[in-house]
Scaffold this active site. Sequence first.
Site, PDB file in Angstrom:
ATOM      1  N   HIS A 198      15.749   3.884 -81.297  1.00  0.00           N
ATOM      2  CA  HIS A 198      15.512   3.599 -79.880  1.00  0.00           C
ATOM      3  C   HIS A 198      15.310   4.892 -79.084  1.00  0.00           C
ATOM      4  CE1 HIS A 198      17.185   1.401 -76.048  1.00  0.00           C
ATOM      5  NE2 HIS A 198      15.905   1.700 -75.932  1.00  0.00           N
ATOM      6  N   GLU A 245      21.351   2.763 -70.725  1.00  0.00           N
ATOM      7  CA  GLU A 245      20.688   1.474 -70.957  1.00  0.00           C
ATOM      8  C   GLU A 245      21.566   0.584 -71.828  1.00  0.00           C
ATOM      9  OE1 GLU A 245      16.908  -0.459 -73.356  1.00  0.00           O
ATOM     10  OE2 GLU A 245      16.935   1.693 -73.017  1.00  0.00           O
ATOM     11  N   GLU A 273      16.786  11.714 -72.913  1.00  0.00           N
ATOM     12  CA  GLU A 273      16.508  10.320 -73.270  1.00  0.00           C
ATOM     13  C   GLU A 273      17.612   9.696 -74.109  1.00  0.00           C
ATOM     14  OE1 GLU A 273      13.944   8.561 -72.009  1.00  0.00           O
ATOM     15  OE2 GLU A 273      13.538  10.372 -70.857  1.00  0.00           O
ATOM     16  N   GLU A 291      11.991   6.287 -79.824  1.00  0.00           N
ATOM     17  CA  GLU A 291      10.930   5.527 -79.135  1.00  0.00           C
ATOM     18  C   GLU A 291      10.722   6.066 -77.718  1.00  0.00           C
ATOM     19  OE1 GLU A 291      10.804   2.418 -76.061  1.00  0.00           O
ATOM     20  OE2 GLU A 291      11.970   1.520 -77.687  1.00  0.00           O
ATOM     21  N   HIS A 292      11.823   6.349 -77.019  1.00  0.00           N
ATOM     22  CA  HIS A 292      11.733   6.940 -75.681  1.00  0.00           C
ATOM     23  C   HIS A 292      11.168   8.359 -75.745  1.00  0.00           C
ATOM     24  CE1 HIS A 292      14.351   4.411 -72.854  1.00  0.00           C
ATOM     25  NE2 HIS A 292      14.322   3.717 -73.973  1.00  0.00           N
TER      26      HIS A 292
END
Length: 975
Positions: free
Chosen positions: A67, A167, A145, A70-71
């Site tokens: 994840h 998040e 990130e 991905e950012h």
Amino acid sequence: MNFEINNIYSGFKLLKKERVEEINSLALIFQHEGTGAKLLKLENDEDNKVFSISFRTPPHDSTGVAHILEHSVLCGSRKFPSKEPFVELIKGSLNTFLNAMTFADKTMYPVASKNKKDFYNLMDVYLDAVLYPNIYKHPQIFMQEGWHHELEDLKGEIAYKGVVYNEMKGAFSSPESVLMRKIQESLFPDNTYGVESGGDPDHIPELTYEDFIGFHKRYYHPSNSYIFLYGDGETLEELNFINDNYLKDFEKINIDSSIRLQKPFNDILERVVEYPVSQNEGEEDKTFLSLNFAVGKATDRELYLSFEILEHLLLETPAAPLKKALLQSGIGKDVFGNFDNSMLQPALSVIVKNSNENKKEEFKKLVFNTLEELATKGIDKKLIESSLNVKEFSLREADYGGYPKGLIYGIKCMDSWLYDEDPLMHLNYEPQLNSIKEKAEKGYFENLIKDYLLNSKHSSLLVVKPKKGLADEKEKNIKEELKKYKESLNKEELQKIIHETEELIKRQNTPDSQEDIEKIPLLSIEDISRTAEKLPIEVLEEEGIKVLKHNIFTNKIAYVNLYFNTCNVPQELIPYIGLLSGILGKVSSENLDYEELSKEVNINTGGIYYSSTVYSDNNEIDGFKPMFKVKAKSLISKLSKLFELISEQVANSKFDDYARIKEIISELKSRMEMTIFDRGHMVAAGRVASYFSSSAAYSERVSGINLYHFIVELEKNFENKKKEIELNLVKVSQIIFNKSNLTVSVTLEEEDYEEFKKVMPNLIKALGDNAFDKCSYDFKLKAENEGMMTSGKVQYNAKGYNFKKVGYCYSGTMQVLKTIISFDYLWNKVRVKGGAYGCFGGFNRNGNMYFVSYRDPHLSNTLKVYDESVSYIENFTEDKRGMTKYIIGTISDIDSPLTPSMKGEKAAANYFSGITHEDMQREREEILHTDIEDIKNLAPMVKACMEEKNICVLGNEERIKEEKELFNNLIHLFE
């Protein structure tokens, strides 16, 4: 071009060529000779072109490496070194989709655009991002990130910061999210599905920069890639571009990204997991019980489709037998299912919400007894037919709510392609559908229940229960852990963290060079159409009723929306409109019980849905039209039956089945709670608007927090209120469902309108013919400034006002400001530096403006950022290229592709709001002609709105209490 099997085209060898009739496409499956990269092109006449590159990325722990990566890859690359080319593209491309997605076993990078030049620009940026990211040069990307220790001076406290960290703190605040994540963990303890690919906040800080880089080196290579193309683009040209600019520079390597199968269990695996609730909340009736079954493999094409249908049949309608049995047992107050087939081993879950841990055995026994009875005695054939029809209608309609079709097809392809099987198997659905239909008459679904559920050797029973103070306990533990960590460091090590924090802040505060910005490809204003799309609408009258006709190709489907003006409903009864929308279609009528009614709807239509909505008056401050909306669709050939069923529901529904009404009220409460957690930013934005806007205040009463509190109160005191509920539902129905209130909107082809006219009287005769006086509403608007407290670990911060009330008029320039504020100012201040997952602004035609943040670790800091936007706007400066970028990005947003049904709905909405095509054209011209001075001239408007001091925050109880001086009211959102 006629491609030949086994021929090589720009380095790609064509392996397969097949017509896929179901999606009207020619499929070309290639493999790149030099790297082994796989590529699928679906050729068709769709101008909304889609590209994606995906990688098989099975994580081995819950640090969220997939994840975070991905950012991070979207934060600058070899050719496009600006800090965030992804955001630059949002600001300034004509994309119709632009995002990235982390799944349990893959990471996808999809883009879409109707503009060819733009499409190639997007491909270029994304390919460079994934193959040549700047993560190797700038460790600060990982820190920003992912996560990092933040320390600004020796005396300060060390804290964890990072976008993904925050998040996932937000994600793990939602009990439903915890449940879904732990279901996979319980079923797959020994393979990649047993870890959290998104990242568990408890484990994210275990990820090192070296492991992060290693994950990219291991998996982000063309040899491990799946490239997808869709639409009317020139295939050979696309292949040339991908090969010549990227793949030719790589060689094939062996990458082990295989996914091991989880071995079955000997017995049902049982697990108990806790989730946090605040100290004031009760723990009773807040437990989730979930029975979960691994179901074959995603590459079994018939099983894949069959279980989508079976899950719907068992759990998704009022007639669903397993749902009905569980609700009537009183084990819980809400029941739903989930079938996750986007992984190698799909999983079906039966979920009861608002239960208690001591009901676990009763739940388990009832599920298996009900399934046993269905398998032995057989499933109602009409129920099977209805669920088959729902799935078939959905497949043929291919309406994905505004998402590009190609995007959905690309995701579906990965459900087999990723596991080394034919990528077309789930797109070629006709053979499976026909086979299932044929076998359904011979006990097929009953055998599926026996083989995969009753006789399952791979299942789990999960209990997710509340625990007071769990969030506080975790925060306390984290603070203690960080305190001990700081104490363990010497001065040199502390100075290193301070230096790294300074370097990150310095990077975040340093603007990209003009040279780097200009490397990101940009269209010109000339690439944009100067004309606003004219939505088809013709205002007619049939049977004394106003009809809005939208002549659009719909492939023989009629989209019918009935709009009943609810301005005659007294103010004290407005919440009953929201309740009515949740009840219609789920209760029995005079002629059919609710199960039969549900089956008839699913057999004969594409669905009938009820909601309450509000249309603001474009020409009057605080003017609005409240509507009760009946949204329905069917094949033209079934229009008569559609109207018959709508009539039965709106005219003949019975509200005296108290047991059923109570079930529905409990379900509504449950579903609203899920929405509050999932869409907290929009809940806060709607709430703050209700302080100063009559239309928003009305919306709160029919769909917002006001309605939620109303529903909670009804459930709590149901026995005392049940007669009152019945009488008020009857009263509100009688007021609403009258000919005098009705406007009909119908979207279909011209040749089918006569059929609509022919059957429309069947609907009209079921409606009342009474006249009711229009009511006058007084919502006593004022700045409530609420802090809505939950056990969540993050905040949703909203602030706003109505600019018309401080003397300003709407202009298209405000939409350009929205783009600038959302993707430059707020993005940098609230997301990049503040660590929130999201943030944006809104400027609506009715005058309502707002700023909002999503999964935000901060509160007052963010509100301060909102206030300081005035200074940013006053001093705004940008060159010609920059303004072009913002204008293009704004046009991209307002030109989002619409499906036929969405075009009809938007045209109707404009009609009710008094928005003309001339208004839309004026707005477009104002956007296209916006310059720096126009933006700066909006500063006084934003300043005036901010000075009204209307705020609403939904978030962590302790954080809100710490800053209680900001609020007029502190509210415990959940009991």
